[in-house]
Design a protein around this motif. Structure first.
Motif, short mmCIF file in Angstrom:
data_model
loop_
_atom_site.label_atom_id
_atom_site.label_comp_id
_atom_site.label_asym_id
_atom_site.label_seq_id
_atom_site.Cartn_x
_atom_site.Cartn_y
_atom_site.Cartn_z
N ILE A 195 -9.42 7.88 27.33
CA ILE A 195 -8.19 8.28 26.67
C ILE A 195 -7.23 7.10 26.73
O ILE A 195 -6.98 6.58 27.80
N ARG A 241 -3.89 4.86 24.27
CA ARG A 241 -2.90 4.91 23.19
C ARG A 241 -3.61 4.90 21.84
O ARG A 241 -4.56 4.16 21.64
N CYS A 242 -3.15 5.71 20.94
CA CYS A 242 -3.74 5.72 19.59
C CYS A 242 -3.47 4.40 18.88
O CYS A 242 -2.41 3.81 19.05
N ARG A 243 -4.43 3.97 18.12
CA ARG A 243 -4.29 2.70 17.38
C ARG A 243 -3.71 2.95 16.02
O ARG A 243 -3.87 3.88 15.39
N ASN A 298 -1.19 13.86 27.39
CA ASN A 298 -2.09 13.59 26.28
C ASN A 298 -1.36 13.30 24.97
O ASN A 298 -1.99 12.97 23.98
N SER A 349 -1.40 13.55 17.74
CA SER A 349 -2.64 13.06 18.33
C SER A 349 -3.77 14.02 17.98
O SER A 349 -3.54 15.13 17.50
N GLN A 350 -4.99 13.61 18.27
CA GLN A 350 -6.14 14.45 17.98
C GLN A 350 -6.07 15.77 18.73
O GLN A 350 -6.36 16.83 18.18
N GLN A 351 -5.67 15.73 19.99
CA GLN A 351 -5.58 16.97 20.77
C GLN A 351 -4.48 17.88 20.23
O GLN A 351 -4.65 19.09 20.16
N ASN A 371 -1.79 9.89 22.87
CA ASN A 371 -3.06 9.28 23.27
C ASN A 371 -4.19 9.84 22.43
O ASN A 371 -4.13 10.96 21.95
N CYS A 372 -5.22 9.04 22.28
CA CYS A 372 -6.40 9.46 21.54
C CYS A 372 -7.62 9.32 22.44
O CYS A 372 -7.60 8.60 23.42
N ARG A 373 -8.65 10.01 22.07
CA ARG A 373 -9.90 9.96 22.83
C ARG A 373 -10.87 9.07 22.07
O ARG A 373 -11.14 9.29 20.90
N TYR A 374 -11.41 8.06 22.76
CA TYR A 374 -12.33 7.11 22.14
C TYR A 374 -13.67 7.14 22.86
O TYR A 374 -13.73 7.22 24.08
#
Length: 93
Positions: free
Chosen positions: A89, A91-93, A74, A19-21, A77-80
């Motif tokens: 925050i 689920r990542c696509r 986290n 994930s991004q984090q 999960n992604c932050r949009y």
């Protein structure tokens, strides 16, 4: 010379699955580990080879620790950013 290429390949694959984090924490950990490892390598070995080996080892360990210590809620999960400027925050696509 095979080690840097192998490390770069493994890092690229691992970053694609995080994930991004996790990526941010992994990068921060790698930078801190590389700096610490370089200093330790210079102090212990006193030459350029020791410094480079220390930096590479520190980056590897620091990146792994940074990624692994991302809080469980986290992971995956992604932050949009919403149109109104707020962040969510999900689920990542």
């Amino acid at each position: 010379m095979v080690f840097p290429l192998t490390f770069a390949t493994v890092a690229a694959i691992a970053v694609g699955c995080a994930s991004q984090q996790q990526n941010q924490r992994g990068l921060s950990g790698a930078l801190i580990g590389a700096g610490t490892g370089a200093v330790a390598g210079q102090v212990i070995g006193g030459n350029t080879t020791s410094t480079l080996v220390g930096a590479a080892g520190g980056a590897l360990v620091g990146g792994a620790v940074g990624t692994a210590t991302t809080s469980p809620e986290n992971r995956g999960n992604c932050r949009y950013r919403q149109p109104d400027g707020t962040f969510i925050i999900a689920r990542c696509r």
